[in-house]
Design a protein around this motif. Sequence first.
Motif, PDB file in Angstrom:
ATOM      1  N   TYR A  44       4.038  -1.992 -29.383  1.00  0.00           N
ATOM      2  CA  TYR A  44       4.460  -2.845 -28.463  1.00  0.00           C
ATOM      3  C   TYR A  44       5.889  -3.569 -28.744  1.00  0.00           C
ATOM      4  O   TYR A  44       6.503  -3.774 -28.077  1.00  0.00           O
ATOM      5  N   ILE A  45       6.240  -3.404 -30.177  1.00  0.00           N
ATOM      6  CA  ILE A  45       7.881  -3.747 -30.622  1.00  0.00           C
ATOM      7  C   ILE A  45       8.335  -2.216 -30.820  1.00  0.00           C
ATOM      8  O   ILE A  45       7.779  -1.440 -31.880  1.00  0.00           O
ATOM      9  N   GLN A  80       7.059  -9.415 -40.230  1.00  0.00           N
ATOM     10  CA  GLN A  80       6.183  -9.596 -39.095  1.00  0.00           C
ATOM     11  C   GLN A  80       5.541 -10.939 -39.355  1.00  0.00           C
ATOM     12  O   GLN A  80       6.098 -11.937 -40.187  1.00  0.00           O
ATOM     13  N   SER A  81       4.241 -11.234 -39.230  1.00  0.00           N
ATOM     14  CA  SER A  81       3.542 -12.596 -39.305  1.00  0.00           C
ATOM     15  C   SER A  81       3.142 -12.847 -40.684  1.00  0.00           C
ATOM     16  O   SER A  81       2.727 -13.863 -41.169  1.00  0.00           O
ATOM     17  N   PHE A 113      -3.557 -11.795 -31.846  1.00  0.00           N
ATOM     18  CA  PHE A 113      -2.673 -12.777 -32.479  1.00  0.00           C
ATOM     19  C   PHE A 113      -1.875 -13.441 -31.341  1.00  0.00           C
ATOM     20  O   PHE A 113      -0.991 -14.306 -31.425  1.00  0.00           O
ATOM     21  N   ASN A 131       0.811 -16.014 -33.320  1.00  0.00           N
ATOM     22  CA  ASN A 131       2.436 -16.177 -32.676  1.00  0.00           C
ATOM     23  C   ASN A 131       2.364 -17.649 -32.189  1.00  0.00           C
ATOM     24  O   ASN A 131       3.726 -18.384 -32.540  1.00  0.00           O
ATOM     25  N   GLU A 175      12.439  -6.733 -30.817  1.00  0.00           N
ATOM     26  CA  GLU A 175      11.504  -7.864 -30.850  1.00  0.00           C
ATOM     27  C   GLU A 175      11.870  -8.826 -29.359  1.00  0.00           C
ATOM     28  O   GLU A 175      11.537  -9.112 -28.632  1.00  0.00           O
ATOM     29  N   ASN A 182       5.784 -13.498 -26.155  1.00  0.00           N
ATOM     30  CA  ASN A 182       6.139 -14.648 -26.741  1.00  0.00           C
ATOM     31  C   ASN A 182       6.892 -15.711 -26.000  1.00  0.00           C
ATOM     32  O   ASN A 182       6.769 -17.014 -26.391  1.00  0.00           O
ATOM     33  N   TYR A 206      12.247 -17.421 -34.945  1.00  0.00           N
ATOM     34  CA  TYR A 206      10.774 -16.691 -35.202  1.00  0.00           C
ATOM     35  C   TYR A 206      10.979 -15.190 -35.354  1.00  0.00           C
ATOM     36  O   TYR A 206      10.406 -14.651 -36.172  1.00  0.00           O
ATOM     37  N   CYS A 210      10.317 -12.702 -38.640  1.00  0.00           N
ATOM     38  CA  CYS A 210       9.413 -11.254 -38.371  1.00  0.00           C
ATOM     39  C   CYS A 210      10.188 -10.352 -38.656  1.00  0.00           C
ATOM     40  O   CYS A 210       9.357  -9.285 -39.196  1.00  0.00           O
ATOM     41  N   TYR A 258      -6.341 -12.694 -37.954  1.00  0.00           N
ATOM     42  CA  TYR A 258      -6.330 -13.231 -36.748  1.00  0.00           C
ATOM     43  C   TYR A 258      -7.906 -13.165 -36.152  1.00  0.00           C
ATOM     44  O   TYR A 258      -8.477 -14.171 -36.886  1.00  0.00           O
ATOM     45  N   GLY A 275       0.417  -8.359 -41.272  1.00  0.00           N
ATOM     46  CA  GLY A 275       1.404  -8.508 -40.195  1.00  0.00           C
ATOM     47  C   GLY A 275       1.345  -7.019 -39.526  1.00  0.00           C
ATOM     48  O   GLY A 275       0.722  -6.064 -40.119  1.00  0.00           O
ATOM     49  N   VAL A 276       2.026  -7.298 -38.271  1.00  0.00           N
ATOM     50  CA  VAL A 276       1.577  -5.855 -37.539  1.00  0.00           C
ATOM     51  C   VAL A 276       2.496  -4.694 -37.766  1.00  0.00           C
ATOM     52  O   VAL A 276       2.471  -3.688 -37.347  1.00  0.00           O
TER      53      VAL A 276
HETATM   54  N1  GLU Z   1       6.558 -10.084 -34.300  1.00  0.00           N
HETATM   55  C1  GLU Z   1       5.285 -10.092 -33.956  1.00  0.00           C
HETATM   56  C2  GLU Z   1       4.958 -10.626 -32.656  1.00  0.00           C
HETATM   57  O1  GLU Z   1       5.457 -11.651 -32.370  1.00  0.00           O
HETATM   58  C3  GLU Z   1       4.219 -10.510 -35.014  1.00  0.00           C
HETATM   59  C4  GLU Z   1       3.025 -10.272 -34.828  1.00  0.00           C
HETATM   60  C5  GLU Z   1       2.172 -10.450 -36.078  1.00  0.00           C
HETATM   61  O2  GLU Z   1       2.466  -9.590 -37.126  1.00  0.00           O
HETATM   62  O3  GLU Z   1       1.266 -10.900 -36.077  1.00  0.00           O
HETATM   63  O4  GLU Z   1       4.241 -10.060 -31.887  1.00  0.00           O
END
Ligand code: GLU
Length: 328
Positions: A44-45, A80-81, A113, A131, A175, A182, A206, A210, A258, A275-276
């Motif tokens: 999705y990214i 990422q997170s 998340f 997030n 992102e 977001n 943010y 990430c 999560y 992290g994703v």
């Molecule tokens: N940058 C990712 C987002 O905003 C981070 C998600 C994650 O790693 O939980 O969706």
Amino acid sequence: MSTVLNNSSAISLKHSRPSIRVLAAINELHGQIAGLHEGEVASYIPELGAVDPDLFGICVVTCDGEVFCVGDADHEFTLQSLSNPIMYGLALDQLGRQRIEKAVGVEPTGNPFHAVVLERGTNRPMNPLVNAGAIAIAGLLGGDDPTDRLNRALDAIALYIGERPSVDMGVFISERTTADRNRSIAYLMRNFGRLEGDLDQTLDLYFQMCSVRVNTVQLATMAATLANAGVNPRSGQRAITPVSLRDVLTVMFTCGLYEQSGLWAYRVGVPAKSGVSGGFMAVVPGLLGVGVFSPRLNSGGNSVRGIKVCEGLASLLNLHVFCNTTAP
Ligand code: GLU
């Protein structure tokens, strides 16, 4: 590849011959788990979707500063997170617990998340590791302007990993240009008075956090710093105060994976964060930090192999925080 880097001759793990046990354990687990191809890379990214799904690195850094690695431990990926607990700790150190507690809750969400949802009753984000909470924390971080805030945040991460990291511009732009979700979270929080200041600047910070690049050794060093009372065991530098560290580890224990956090605490039983990008860290306070990189994710957005490695390590090395709880 399997490597041992000795930073210190001192050994303080509670079991005999810990170095050999750790190295043997990660070698065995890497061999067993490398054949597992379940899960999907986050796409999705878009930039995250371009990674080789079968990369697999494991690293353990002990509180004595010893480093054990196997596989693709020097391959770089974005936090990422995994940056969320670090930014939460920075905000706690900068502003104090009372201020942060007013802004962000400490409850597991039971939701994905990136859920566009706030805590019932308070309209706070439910915790700092998803997030919504991480965006709220980014809005609170101190600094004179966006550059100063970014520099302070990168300086904070540098204390954990031992060197100044860089921001992956490709991932950051990716992102930022696919951030409807977001942005929705940010606008929802602003609607409820939970996000002040410039929304675009906050989101950029943010996304930058990430997009910080690390390898698995650096990730494990970060975890080991959290395990070592907040002091990086390889550099000797303090990254976070003990009082803030307690809060960070508590929230990692209850919210780090999560909506799969309860199952994790039940099965593995140590503070952790995923992290994703496929990065995964686990913290065994007083003993060691674990870093894993493997980009295939399960339905909850957690690295499939990251979980397997830590389940295996917890069982081989008896790591669950409650596993030695016996009646006197
Ligand atoms: N940058 C990712 C987002 O905003 C981070 C998600 C994650 O790693 O939980 O969706």
